[in-house]
Design a protein around this motif. Structure first.
Motif, PDB file in Angstrom:
ATOM      1  N   VAL A  91       0.853  -1.176   0.000  1.00  0.00           N
ATOM      2  CA  VAL A  91       0.000   0.000   0.000  1.00  0.00           C
ATOM      3  C   VAL A  91       0.894   1.233   0.000  1.00  0.00           C
ATOM      4  O   VAL A  91       1.936   1.260   0.670  1.00  0.00           O
ATOM      5  N   LEU A  92       0.521   2.230  -0.781  1.00  0.00           N
ATOM      6  CA  LEU A  92       1.218   3.514  -0.821  1.00  0.00           C
ATOM      7  C   LEU A  92       0.282   4.555  -0.234  1.00  0.00           C
ATOM      8  O   LEU A  92      -0.847   4.732  -0.722  1.00  0.00           O
ATOM      9  N   LEU A  93       0.738   5.229   0.811  1.00  0.00           N
ATOM     10  CA  LEU A  93      -0.077   6.215   1.507  1.00  0.00           C
ATOM     11  C   LEU A  93       0.462   7.600   1.200  1.00  0.00           C
ATOM     12  O   LEU A  93       1.663   7.860   1.347  1.00  0.00           O
ATOM     13  N   MET A  94      -0.418   8.511   0.762  1.00  0.00           N
ATOM     14  CA  MET A  94       0.018   9.823   0.284  1.00  0.00           C
ATOM     15  C   MET A  94      -0.780  10.947   0.929  1.00  0.00           C
ATOM     16  O   MET A  94      -1.886  10.743   1.418  1.00  0.00           O
ATOM     17  N   ASN A  95      -0.180  12.146   0.893  1.00  0.00           N
ATOM     18  CA  ASN A  95      -0.923  13.320   1.345  1.00  0.00           C
ATOM     19  C   ASN A  95      -1.742  13.877   0.182  1.00  0.00           C
ATOM     20  O   ASN A  95      -1.752  13.307  -0.917  1.00  0.00           O
ATOM     21  N   GLN A  96      -2.407  14.992   0.406  1.00  0.00           N
ATOM     22  CA  GLN A  96      -3.310  15.529  -0.614  1.00  0.00           C
ATOM     23  C   GLN A  96      -2.589  16.014  -1.867  1.00  0.00           C
ATOM     24  O   GLN A  96      -3.218  16.241  -2.913  1.00  0.00           O
ATOM     25  N   GLU A 153       4.128   0.397   2.526  1.00  0.00           N
ATOM     26  CA  GLU A 153       4.193  -0.745   3.443  1.00  0.00           C
ATOM     27  C   GLU A 153       3.701  -2.009   2.758  1.00  0.00           C
ATOM     28  O   GLU A 153       2.682  -2.002   2.059  1.00  0.00           O
ATOM     29  N   ARG A 154       4.428  -3.097   2.982  1.00  0.00           N
ATOM     30  CA  ARG A 154       4.016  -4.377   2.426  1.00  0.00           C
ATOM     31  C   ARG A 154       2.822  -4.915   3.205  1.00  0.00           C
ATOM     32  O   ARG A 154       2.820  -4.920   4.437  1.00  0.00           O
ATOM     33  N   LEU A 155       1.821  -5.377   2.480  1.00  0.00           N
ATOM     34  CA  LEU A 155       0.600  -5.892   3.097  1.00  0.00           C
ATOM     35  C   LEU A 155       0.580  -7.405   3.191  1.00  0.00           C
ATOM     36  O   LEU A 155       0.068  -7.965   4.158  1.00  0.00           O
ATOM     37  N   SER A 156       1.086  -8.065   2.170  1.00  0.00           N
ATOM     38  CA  SER A 156       1.073  -9.529   2.172  1.00  0.00           C
ATOM     39  C   SER A 156       2.170 -10.051   1.251  1.00  0.00           C
ATOM     40  O   SER A 156       2.696  -9.325   0.409  1.00  0.00           O
ATOM     41  N   ARG A 157       2.457 -11.319   1.426  1.00  0.00           N
ATOM     42  CA  ARG A 157       3.532 -11.935   0.647  1.00  0.00           C
ATOM     43  C   ARG A 157       3.143 -13.384   0.370  1.00  0.00           C
ATOM     44  O   ARG A 157       2.759 -14.116   1.272  1.00  0.00           O
ATOM     45  N   GLY A 158       3.225 -13.766  -0.899  1.00  0.00           N
ATOM     46  CA  GLY A 158       2.976 -15.160  -1.225  1.00  0.00           C
ATOM     47  C   GLY A 158       1.579 -15.453  -1.715  1.00  0.00           C
ATOM     48  O   GLY A 158       0.959 -16.425  -1.299  1.00  0.00           O
ATOM     49  N   GLY A 159       1.051 -14.619  -2.588  1.00  0.00           N
ATOM     50  CA  GLY A 159      -0.283 -14.857  -3.145  1.00  0.00           C
ATOM     51  C   GLY A 159      -1.223 -13.727  -2.805  1.00  0.00           C
ATOM     52  O   GLY A 159      -1.360 -13.363  -1.644  1.00  0.00           O
ATOM     53  N   ILE A 160      -1.865 -13.166  -3.807  1.00  0.00           N
ATOM     54  CA  ILE A 160      -2.743 -12.022  -3.602  1.00  0.00           C
ATOM     55  C   ILE A 160      -4.186 -12.452  -3.845  1.00  0.00           C
ATOM     56  O   ILE A 160      -4.558 -12.801  -4.965  1.00  0.00           O
ATOM     57  N   ASP A 200      -5.618  -7.667   4.024  1.00  0.00           N
ATOM     58  CA  ASP A 200      -6.590  -7.184   5.001  1.00  0.00           C
ATOM     59  C   ASP A 200      -6.897  -5.717   4.702  1.00  0.00           C
ATOM     60  O   ASP A 200      -6.081  -4.839   4.964  1.00  0.00           O
ATOM     61  N   VAL A 201      -8.067  -5.469   4.152  1.00  0.00           N
ATOM     62  CA  VAL A 201      -8.453  -4.112   3.791  1.00  0.00           C
ATOM     63  C   VAL A 201      -8.519  -3.223   5.028  1.00  0.00           C
ATOM     64  O   VAL A 201      -8.218  -2.026   4.968  1.00  0.00           O
ATOM     65  N   ARG A 202      -8.884  -3.792   6.160  1.00  0.00           N
ATOM     66  CA  ARG A 202      -8.937  -3.019   7.402  1.00  0.00           C
ATOM     67  C   ARG A 202      -7.566  -2.449   7.752  1.00  0.00           C
ATOM     68  O   ARG A 202      -7.457  -1.340   8.274  1.00  0.00           O
ATOM     69  N   MET A 203      -6.506  -3.218   7.476  1.00  0.00           N
ATOM     70  CA  MET A 203      -5.153  -2.751   7.761  1.00  0.00           C
ATOM     71  C   MET A 203      -4.779  -1.571   6.867  1.00  0.00           C
ATOM     72  O   MET A 203      -4.081  -0.649   7.306  1.00  0.00           O
ATOM     73  N   ILE A 204      -5.236  -1.591   5.617  1.00  0.00           N
ATOM     74  CA  ILE A 204      -4.984  -0.472   4.715  1.00  0.00           C
ATOM     75  C   ILE A 204      -5.594   0.804   5.287  1.00  0.00           C
ATOM     76  O   ILE A 204      -4.950   1.857   5.360  1.00  0.00           O
ATOM     77  N   THR A 218      -9.592  -4.921  -5.660  1.00  0.00           N
ATOM     78  CA  THR A 218      -9.706  -3.514  -6.055  1.00  0.00           C
ATOM     79  C   THR A 218     -11.060  -2.946  -5.647  1.00  0.00           C
ATOM     80  O   THR A 218     -11.151  -1.838  -5.102  1.00  0.00           O
ATOM     81  N   GLU A 219     -12.107  -3.725  -5.874  1.00  0.00           N
ATOM     82  CA  GLU A 219     -13.459  -3.273  -5.539  1.00  0.00           C
ATOM     83  C   GLU A 219     -13.617  -3.081  -4.031  1.00  0.00           C
ATOM     84  O   GLU A 219     -14.211  -2.097  -3.576  1.00  0.00           O
ATOM     85  N   ARG A 220     -13.069  -4.006  -3.253  1.00  0.00           N
ATOM     86  CA  ARG A 220     -13.194  -3.910  -1.792  1.00  0.00           C
ATOM     87  C   ARG A 220     -12.437  -2.702  -1.246  1.00  0.00           C
ATOM     88  O   ARG A 220     -12.928  -1.992  -0.361  1.00  0.00           O
ATOM     89  N   VAL A 221     -11.233  -2.474  -1.762  1.00  0.00           N
ATOM     90  CA  VAL A 221     -10.452  -1.327  -1.299  1.00  0.00           C
ATOM     91  C   VAL A 221     -11.146  -0.031  -1.682  1.00  0.00           C
ATOM     92  O   VAL A 221     -11.209   0.918  -0.894  1.00  0.00           O
ATOM     93  N   LYS A 222     -11.690   0.024  -2.895  1.00  0.00           N
ATOM     94  CA  LYS A 222     -12.396   1.232  -3.353  1.00  0.00           C
ATOM     95  C   LYS A 222     -13.586   1.537  -2.441  1.00  0.00           C
ATOM     96  O   LYS A 222     -13.789   2.690  -2.023  1.00  0.00           O
ATOM     97  N   LYS A 223     -14.362   0.530  -2.092  1.00  0.00           N
ATOM     98  CA  LYS A 223     -15.522   0.728  -1.236  1.00  0.00           C
ATOM     99  C   LYS A 223     -15.105   1.207   0.152  1.00  0.00           C
ATOM    100  O   LYS A 223     -15.722   2.112   0.727  1.00  0.00           O
ATOM    101  N   ALA A 224     -14.050   0.598   0.693  1.00  0.00           N
ATOM    102  CA  ALA A 224     -13.578   0.993   2.030  1.00  0.00           C
ATOM    103  C   ALA A 224     -13.063   2.427   2.025  1.00  0.00           C
ATOM    104  O   ALA A 224     -13.323   3.189   2.965  1.00  0.00           O
ATOM    105  N   CYS A 225     -12.337   2.811   0.987  1.00  0.00           N
ATOM    106  CA  CYS A 225     -11.825   4.179   0.887  1.00  0.00           C
ATOM    107  C   CYS A 225     -12.978   5.183   0.764  1.00  0.00           C
ATOM    108  O   CYS A 225     -12.929   6.258   1.355  1.00  0.00           O
ATOM    109  N   ASP A 226     -13.990   4.818   0.000  1.00  0.00           N
ATOM    110  CA  ASP A 226     -15.138   5.711  -0.150  1.00  0.00           C
ATOM    111  C   ASP A 226     -15.810   5.959   1.195  1.00  0.00           C
ATOM    112  O   ASP A 226     -16.189   7.094   1.515  1.00  0.00           O
TER     113      ASP A 226
END
Length: 228
Positions: A131-136, A144-151, A157-161, A194-202
């Motif tokens: 995940v890449l976290l940015m300012n405005q 930060e690496r989220l997972s390793r060995g299969g996506i 974990d979208v909650r961790m993002i 992608t869909e899950r992350v988009k919904k959580a960000c919204d």
């Protein structure tokens, strides 16, 4: 009156605990120096000793930094090791004034994300998600690496993002992962993630900038392909 050691003070008044609670900016110069030397003498706490030392320097850190080791060792409670620590801290402060603030990477397009992540991913033989976290202003705060060995949608974990974004005061989020096979074609798992992350960000009012799939020599951008 019996002198209290710092560890006998009320917890909210102890320098280390106070720094953890308020941050370094919430401490006086004497309290910061007291943390460095750790202890005072049999008649003074570390804070009181540093208050007295600073007072005799006109409460000026530049003046303190000009003192020699032998000058500092004239104070009861300051030995060679503590004197060296104080002067080392003063020197670091002086050097910091000459350092430029580290320039943050700007991640405002898929190519910038790809160029940043390629050195981290090009030689991997397994999948990693980041995940890449940015300012405005699209300046990178943290990667930060989220997972390793299969996506899959369960491996990341979208909650961790979202948690990391909130902790870093980020307003823009991008995710990226590699395909060791060399194929840039997204899988159904990639689409679901992608869909899950988009919904959580919204929900959290974060801007989901992109999901970039990285290969050695090419990439796929959900944003560029109109899928975000």
């Amino acid at each position: 009156m019996t002198k209290l050691n710092i560890n006998q003070w009320a917890e909210e008044d102890r320098p280390r605990e106070k720094l953890m609670r308020l941050g370094a900016e919430g401490l006086t110069n004497a309290e910061l120096l007291a943390i460095l030397i750790g202890s005072g003498s049999t008649t003074e706490s570390a804070v009181d000793l540093m208050k007295r030392l600073l007072n005799e320097c006109g409460n000026n850190l530049n003046t303190l930094g000009k003192k020699s080791i032998s000058d500092l060792m004239e104070y009861k409670g300051i030995g060679e090791a503590k004197a060296i620590t104080i002067l080392a801290a003063c020197e670091l402060g002086k050097r910091r004034q000459h350092e430029k603030a580290q320039e943050r990477e700007r991640m405002d397009n898929s190519m910038a994300i790809y160029n940043y992540m390629l050195p981290k991913m090009q030689d991997l033989d397994i999948e990693e998600a980041w995940v890449l976290l940015m300012n405005q202003n699209y300046k990178l705060i943290k990667a930060e690496r989220l997972s390793r060995g299969g996506i899959t949608e369960t491996a990341v974990d979208v909650r961790m993002i979202i948690k990391q974004a909130v902790l870093c005061n980020a307003t823009i989020v991008a995710i990226t992962h590699n395909h060791p096979s060399g194929s840039t074609r997204p899988s159904k798992d990639d689409d679901r993630l992608t869909e899950r992350v988009k919904k959580a960000c919204d929900v959290m009012r974060l801007f989901f900038a992109d999901h970039v799939i990285v290969t050695d020599g090419n990439y796929y951008s959900y944003r560029d392909q109109g899928k975000l």
